[in-house]
Design an enzyme around this catalytic site. Structure first.
Site, PDB file in Angstrom:
ATOM      1  N   ARG A  48      -3.621   3.304  12.721  1.00  0.00           N
ATOM      2  CA  ARG A  48      -4.607   2.663  11.836  1.00  0.00           C
ATOM      3  C   ARG A  48      -6.035   3.116  12.121  1.00  0.00           C
ATOM      4  O   ARG A  48      -6.945   2.850  11.339  1.00  0.00           O
ATOM      5  CB  ARG A  48      -4.482   1.136  11.931  1.00  0.00           C
ATOM      6  CG  ARG A  48      -5.267   0.386  10.887  1.00  0.00           C
ATOM      7  CD  ARG A  48      -4.864  -1.071  10.780  1.00  0.00           C
ATOM      8  NE  ARG A  48      -4.707  -1.698  12.076  1.00  0.00           N
ATOM      9  CZ  ARG A  48      -5.717  -2.068  12.878  1.00  0.00           C
ATOM     10  NH1 ARG A  48      -6.956  -1.880  12.491  1.00  0.00           N
ATOM     11  NH2 ARG A  48      -5.478  -2.633  14.039  1.00  0.00           N
ATOM     12  N   TYR A 102      -9.084   6.089 -14.253  1.00  0.00           N
ATOM     13  CA  TYR A 102      -7.702   5.788 -13.915  1.00  0.00           C
ATOM     14  C   TYR A 102      -7.509   4.270 -13.992  1.00  0.00           C
ATOM     15  O   TYR A 102      -8.350   3.507 -13.509  1.00  0.00           O
ATOM     16  CB  TYR A 102      -7.406   6.305 -12.500  1.00  0.00           C
ATOM     17  CG  TYR A 102      -6.041   5.923 -12.017  1.00  0.00           C
ATOM     18  CD1 TYR A 102      -4.905   6.517 -12.560  1.00  0.00           C
ATOM     19  CD2 TYR A 102      -5.873   4.948 -11.052  1.00  0.00           C
ATOM     20  CE1 TYR A 102      -3.651   6.151 -12.130  1.00  0.00           C
ATOM     21  CE2 TYR A 102      -4.620   4.581 -10.615  1.00  0.00           C
ATOM     22  CZ  TYR A 102      -3.511   5.181 -11.164  1.00  0.00           C
ATOM     23  OH  TYR A 102      -2.268   4.811 -10.744  1.00  0.00           O
ATOM     24  N   ASP A 174     -13.529  10.978  -8.457  1.00  0.00           N
ATOM     25  CA  ASP A 174     -12.074  11.048  -8.333  1.00  0.00           C
ATOM     26  C   ASP A 174     -11.674  12.424  -8.851  1.00  0.00           C
ATOM     27  O   ASP A 174     -11.752  12.696 -10.048  1.00  0.00           O
ATOM     28  CB  ASP A 174     -11.435   9.923  -9.150  1.00  0.00           C
ATOM     29  CG  ASP A 174      -9.916   9.866  -8.982  1.00  0.00           C
ATOM     30  OD1 ASP A 174      -9.316  10.918  -8.729  1.00  0.00           O
ATOM     31  OD2 ASP A 174      -9.347   8.773  -9.143  1.00  0.00           O
ATOM     32  N   LYS A 199      -0.434  12.868  -6.303  1.00  0.00           N
ATOM     33  CA  LYS A 199      -0.381  13.752  -7.464  1.00  0.00           C
ATOM     34  C   LYS A 199      -0.320  15.224  -7.030  1.00  0.00           C
ATOM     35  O   LYS A 199       0.645  15.612  -6.396  1.00  0.00           O
ATOM     36  CB  LYS A 199      -1.569  13.454  -8.379  1.00  0.00           C
ATOM     37  CG  LYS A 199      -1.781  11.950  -8.651  1.00  0.00           C
ATOM     38  CD  LYS A 199      -0.627  11.310  -9.397  1.00  0.00           C
ATOM     39  CE  LYS A 199      -0.663   9.788  -9.369  1.00  0.00           C
ATOM     40  NZ  LYS A 199      -1.915   9.179  -9.772  1.00  0.00           N
TER      41      LYS A 199
HETATM   42  C1  PLP Z   1      -2.629   8.041  -9.473  1.00  0.00           C
HETATM   43  C2  PLP Z   1      -4.104   8.061  -9.477  1.00  0.00           C
HETATM   44  C3  PLP Z   1      -4.855   7.229  -8.624  1.00  0.00           C
HETATM   45  C4  PLP Z   1      -4.196   6.209  -7.709  1.00  0.00           C
HETATM   46  O1  PLP Z   1      -3.392   6.812  -6.774  1.00  0.00           O
HETATM   47  P1  PLP Z   1      -2.109   6.070  -6.102  1.00  0.00           P
HETATM   48  O2  PLP Z   1      -1.645   7.092  -5.136  1.00  0.00           O
HETATM   49  O3  PLP Z   1      -1.157   5.743  -7.180  1.00  0.00           O
HETATM   50  O4  PLP Z   1      -2.635   4.828  -5.440  1.00  0.00           O
HETATM   51  C5  PLP Z   1      -6.231   7.317  -8.658  1.00  0.00           C
HETATM   52  N1  PLP Z   1      -6.854   8.171  -9.505  1.00  0.00           N
HETATM   53  C6  PLP Z   1      -6.178   8.974 -10.340  1.00  0.00           C
HETATM   54  C7  PLP Z   1      -6.906   9.882 -11.254  1.00  0.00           C
HETATM   55  C8  PLP Z   1      -4.781   8.961 -10.358  1.00  0.00           C
HETATM   56  O5  PLP Z   1      -4.115   9.740 -11.199  1.00  0.00           O
END
Ligand code: PLP
Length: 384
Positions: A48, A102, A174, A199
């Protein structure tokens, strides 16, 4: 942990790797210990605290991929988003955010921030000026997502970075949809880069993880909140993510190429009304995308013409899987109105320009001939 490699595939494959001194194995050993001796060492290791051997090693690779001084990895993309954003905010502060976000990020702000007394403004336009007009005395963070979900809208990263610097606030992006293969926002003046590593970094639809890259100073601040919130990533998943990242460069390049082919194909298809892909000259963010992206990514969206049932269309697909997630080597599709953006409601969707029969297409690495055949078969079955 050589960190001077320039080529993306060399960074992906080697930077941060741990040496197997015991057996001379080719890949990083996996250290699953959650307990480490603390005497006679100057570091207290604990999962952690984000500092197990595998966690630290992978962060070196991720920092190199994002041209950052430092990085942290998390148990999910949302753990990365929430920790990174909240690290710079307290009650009474204000944050300016892009409206097209998102869904999970939108919900975090919309459902939780009022309770903590954090003010927020969503920006409807995409121009840096639209963002700047929302900045107040108490604004501490400006937050963008480009290309965005699901319309692949493009925001001028350098212009946002400039606005943030002018007002002395932190800029956060992001960068999930682009991946570090196609876009490095720190080079354009952004402070903090976030990824859902679930992703493109993971890329095989089999792990859930998140990452943040930034300056040492910012990462120290995010770490401080992160160890209290507890969103660290298990070492086994860290190890899988390292393995996945080795092929990210070649995977994403293949997905860029496939997405461009599919966008062009769909754009010329008589049953398709509109295609959203930053690689198409018809996309309103095309020129901007060209100036800040090395490739246009593997995500696109399209609207099927009136008279077609988008839901039935998806059910008729064989090769392309209906799926909530994205960015895997396998192609997937979903209807934002029915899934990722269903909670928004029709009115908010309309406001964001998300048509009810819009389909989001995460293009994989299959042969485009097969993808085209699958789409055509499905369209033929639902054509009235
Ligand atoms: C999937 C996604 C997230 C969140 O990610 P998780 O791994 O599902 O928590 C945040 N931003 C974007 C653009 C995403 O596609």
């Amino acid at each position: 942990m050589g960190n001077n490699y320039k080529g993306i595939n060399t960074i992906c494959t080697h930077v941060g790797e741990l040496e197997d001194k015991q057996f001379k194995g080719a890949v990083s050993p996996l250290y699953m210990s959650s307990s480490y001796a603390f005497q006679d060492v100057d570091i207290k290791r604990y999962p952690r605290y984000f500092n197990t051997p595998n966690q630290e090693a992978l962060c070196v690779k991720i920092a190199a991929l994002e041209h950052a001084e430092s990085a942290l990895i998390f148990g999910s993309g949302m753990a990365a988003v929430s920790t990174a954003v909240l690290a710079f905010l307290k009650a009474g502060d204000h944050v300016v955010l892009q409206r097209e976000l998102y869904g999970g990020t939108y919900n975090l702000i919309n459902e939780e921030f009022d309770r903590f007394g954090i003010e927020y403004s969503f920006v409807d336009g995409l121009d840096a000026k639209d963002f700047e007009t929302k900045i107040k005395e108490t604004t501490k963070v400006i937050y963008i997502e480009t290309p965005s979900n699901p319309l692949l809208s493009i925001v001028d990263i350098a212009a946002i970075g400039k606005v943030a610097k002018k007002h002395g606030i932190i800029s956060i992006i992001d960068n999930t949809f682009a991946s570090p293969v196609n876009q490095n926002p720190i080079d354009f003046g952004i402070d903090v880069v976030i990824h859902s590593a679930t992703k493109y970094m993971g890329g095989h639809s089999d792990i859930c993880a998140g990452a943040v890259a930034s300056s040492k100073e910012n990462i120290a601040r995010i770490f401080h909140l992160g160890k209290n919130l507890g969103g660290s990533l298990s070492d086994y998943t860290v190890w899988l993510l390292e393995r996945s990242l080795k092929t990210m460069g070649i995977r994403v390049k293949a997905q860029n190429e496939n997405a461009m082919k599919m966008a062009k194909y769909l754009d010329s298809h008589k049953d398709i009304k509109k295609v959203y892909y930053p690689g198409l000259p018809s996309h309103n963010g095309h020129e901007l995308a060209k100036s800040q992206m090395r490739g246009f990514g593997g995500m696109l969206s399209f609207e099927i013409k009136e008279g077609f049932d988008a839901e039935k269309f998806q059910k008729e697909l064989n090769l392309i899987k209906p799926s909530m997630s994205l960015a895997g080597v396998e192609s997937t599709m979903l209807s934002p109105a029915q899934t990722s953006h269903s909670l928004l409601g029709k009115k908010e969707r309309q406001k964001q320009g998300i048509a009810e029969n819009l389909i989001r297409f995460s293009v994989g690495i299959e042969e485009t001939e097969d993808l085209i055949e699958d789409i055509n078969n499905a369209l033929n079955k639902v054509r009235k």
